[in-house]
Each structure stands twice: as structure tokens, then as C-alpha cells.
Design an enzyme around this catalytic site. Sequence first.
Site, PDB file in Angstrom:
ATOM      1  N   SER A 159       0.980  -1.357   0.072  1.00  0.00           N
ATOM      2  CA  SER A 159      -0.010   0.026  -0.053  1.00  0.00           C
ATOM      3  C   SER A 159       0.914   1.302  -0.031  1.00  0.00           C
ATOM      4  O   SER A 159       2.082   1.176   0.484  1.00  0.00           O
ATOM      5  CB  SER A 159      -0.907   0.018   1.269  1.00  0.00           C
ATOM      6  N   LYS A 160       0.280   2.474  -0.073  1.00  0.00           N
ATOM      7  CA  LYS A 160       0.944   3.435  -0.352  1.00  0.00           C
ATOM      8  C   LYS A 160       1.698   3.773   1.102  1.00  0.00           C
ATOM      9  O   LYS A 160       2.744   4.036   1.354  1.00  0.00           O
ATOM     10  CB  LYS A 160      -0.062   4.908  -0.593  1.00  0.00           C
ATOM     11  N   ARG A 161       0.730   3.598   2.174  1.00  0.00           N
ATOM     12  CA  ARG A 161       1.294   3.713   3.513  1.00  0.00           C
ATOM     13  C   ARG A 161       2.483   2.782   3.574  1.00  0.00           C
ATOM     14  O   ARG A 161       3.321   3.388   4.478  1.00  0.00           O
ATOM     15  CB  ARG A 161       0.221   3.395   4.522  1.00  0.00           C
TER      16      ARG A 161
ATOM     17  N   ASP B 252       5.489   4.286   2.060  1.00  0.00           N
ATOM     18  CA  ASP B 252       5.947   5.711   2.758  1.00  0.00           C
ATOM     19  C   ASP B 252       6.663   5.147   4.071  1.00  0.00           C
ATOM     20  O   ASP B 252       8.022   5.631   4.056  1.00  0.00           O
ATOM     21  CB  ASP B 252       4.577   6.368   3.192  1.00  0.00           C
TER      22      ASP B 252
END
Length: 506
Positions: free
Chosen positions: A261-263, A266
Site C-alpha cells: 500500500s502507499k502507507r 511511505d
Amino acid sequence: MSVRVRFAPSPTGALHIGGVRTALYNYLFAKKHGGAFVLRIEDTDQNRFVEGAEEYIQDALKWCGIDSDEGVEPGGDFGPYRQSERKAHYQEHAQRLVAEGKAYYAFDSPEELDEMRERLKEARVANPQYNAITRMQMSNSLTLSEAEVTERIDSGAPYVIRVKLPRNEDIRFEDIVRDWVVVNTATLDDKILMKSDGMPTYHLANIVDDHMMQITHVIRGEEWLPSAPLHVILYDYFGWDRPAFAHLPLLLKPDGNGKLSKRAADKLGFPIFPLNWNDPESGELSEGFMEKGYLPEAMINFLSLLGWNPGGEQELFSKEELIQEFSLERINKAGAKFDIEKAKWFNQQYLKSSSDDELAQALMGNTELAIDFDLARRIVAMMKERITFLSEIMVSGSFFFEAPTVYDEKTVRKKWTQQAVDFLGEFTSQLAVLEALDGEQVKSIILGILEKDETPIGRVMPALRLSLTGQGGGPDLMEIISILGPQESVSRIKKAIEELSESVKE
Ligand code: GLU
């Protein structure tokens, strides 16, 4: 029939790297079979529209070299390629299903739908649905009289069109990746095909377009697998041939635990989008793979192997080779771990094999420094074996552009000797009278000095490097001196002798 595939993103934000992989697999498959790769923009969900997203998708695919044969930009015989411009088709097809008794109007308000779900929950129905049983207690054209239905529609009452699914029927289809999939309609609900705003839902628009655009293979992410049975039913309802389906495995976090996921990206400090994305809603800027310094060829190669197994040991594939080798049959079922270290490795390999001219161009484009092309070429030629990203040249090769201001402590401690300083003094006086020199000349000057008192070269070279670059190691020092030129070298050496005067060891 010639192969026609499509990539059908919704412009609801930046294109995720998983989307790029889906586009890539479609593209490779189309090219392999001499077919067409269509880019269709699925923008029927007005609530989720994000400014700039469509343009972003186009730019990202272009950067990756995934060019579409048909789409909003190149145009084509099956346009328009934006769903928001195809509303009439969806209306017409939805009406056709209603007329044939395969779909129906439903007038239920959000409150009525909530009530229905509450009722079912109380009756301990695990998964409350609008289906063959419950629809008969709701306000729709199956329960209301024809006159009432007409009256409601004419008076402008909001309504949707729902598909009428069979109550208890096995739906079977073959997926190229997953083999046979069987789903009973009892687990599905009467999905909305047309919304009350007159727009189609994804399901209807997607299959109407796939049919009208003569798509032969639907290649998309695994998250769409649960929608496929409904799509199959719709194909059958319309009496159309189904396309072949291939649902691609998920991209997983590097440790294999859960979806990428983007999370997660990141948190682990790597990009998830191909290009920089400035989120217009949150104002957040996410750095893209391009801006991070990844080469598009490296990205493509890396992504191609996330879920596809070419069989054999080869890992480096040019785009042409990928097209040659690609096959849907060799796509894995299991999720693919997104190993960012592997992505870096690919980048290194592609940097190494890029021509000096190409990299010099890129370096000049990336830096604010005014350096000439020839100098840029010489620098990249020396550095390309040692870096993962071109931008590292500005860090580990900063000495090419400015004199060092700090000196590697360990080298100072161990190698900054009186003998080395004496050598440097002699070296500068020989260099000072020159205007230019090449690596060979540098070497012969150094050897000439050392010969006199039979000093091994290893005794003085680290100090020489330190004075010029501040570092304890690095690429060919003779070439560095040649690039810096005699005057700059002399001035750096003198500066180091002065600054390190307190640290000289006997
Ligand atoms: N619009 C869908 C998406 O955003 C397309 C799914 C499909 O390929 O059918 O991914």
C-alpha cells in the site's frame, strides 16, 4: 481474431505502481501477438474524480514507454475512450436488459435500504443482500405495478437499475491464471448497473465497453476477480462472447505480509507512484520513481518479473525481449513481493549499461551546474559502475564540482604522513607549470617522484586522493586529476596541506 486488450484506470488519483504492472502486462501481451493496446479512462464515478489524475496516468505510461495504440490521445476506431463521453451506450444497454426482464428499476431510498439490512441482520442473515429473495419486499419494478413504475419515473423520482440475478445458479468461467472459477449466484447481489445520477456503475460500463471495443483478453488485478462472475452473467445476458480473463496476482509488501500500500511504501521509504504526485486534496507531495532516479527501462524489467516467471535464469530483459518471451500462462497465482532492493539492482544494471552520452545528457539535465558535455561524459564514465542512481554523482562525486571541505577522518589518521606531505609538495610543484594533462601523464609524474627514493605508491596515494576528494576511496585517481586539471589540483592539495597541518604523522 486479433488480440485487443485494454488498460482501464479510473482517474481517482495517481497511478499506483501495481497499475503500471497491469498496464505493462497488457502491453506486452498485445505487442507479442501483434494486437492493440487500448487505454480507456473509466471516469463514471463523479464523486471520486480527481483533478489532474487522467493526465498523470498518461504521463506515467509515457515515461514507462507503455504506448497505447488507441485511447484518448492517439484516438482510434472505437472511441470515445473516456467513459463519461459514452453515456448513451450505457443507457441503451441498461434499458435493453430491463426490457428483456434481466434488470429492473428500483426506487428504494437509502433509509429503506438500511431498514432492509437491519431486518436481515436481526434475522441473523450473515451477509444482507438485495437479491432474489429480498428484492420481492422492496420498491422496484418487480413489486410495483407497471402504472406505478411509469408514474414514479415520469414524476422524476430517483431510481437505479439493478441486474436481476438467478437465485441459485453456479457461474463458471476459466481464468488463465486461476483456472476454473465457480461462484454460486446465492453469494452475489443484484448489483446496481445504472445509478440515480444517470451514470453507469463500473460493472455495466466496463463490460459494455469491453464488448463494443472488441476486447479479447481482460487482464487486470486480482482485486477484480470477485466482480468477474457478475461480468460473466452480463455477457451471457447480452448474448455476447465472453473475453478471456487473466487476473494478476497482488503486489505484496517486501516481507510478503499483506498488500503493498502507499502507507507501507511511505513507511519503508520508497515510492509507490511512477512520477511525482501532488495530491490536490491533501496537498501532499509523493516522490515518484522517476524523480528518485529510476530509469524507465529498469522499472519495466523489474515490474515484468513481479508475477510473471520467464522460466530460466535470465533476469535482464530489454523491452523487445520481454515482448518475445511474455506469456499469460507463465503468470503466477501467488502474490509477488515488491523487493525494492531488487528494483535498485535493476537500476544499477541499467545505469552500467547505458551509454556515456545518454547518462551525460541526463546528468546535465538533472543538475544546475554549468558543466560542459565532455566533462559530464568523463564523469559519468568513471562513476556509473559505482552508483545506483545518477543523482548519487552529486553526492559521492561532489568533488568533481567543488573542493572538499571535510576530509575522511580515518584516512587522515592513518595516511596523512610527513612522507605523503613531502610527496604532495613535490607533486604540486611539478603540476603547477602545466596547463592540462591526461591520466597517463599524471601517473608518470607520480612514479617519477616516487622512483627517486623508492617509495611504494601505496604510501602516498591515499593522501593524494584525500587532498583532492576528501574521501578515502573512489574511482581512478589519475583520471580525477586529469578532469580537475593541474591548477585546481594544485590549489586543493595546498589547501589540504594547510588545513591538515596539525594532523601530520611522522
Ligand atoms: N476502472 C477499473 C480500475 O480502476 C478497471 C478494472 C478492470 O480492468 O476491469 O482498475
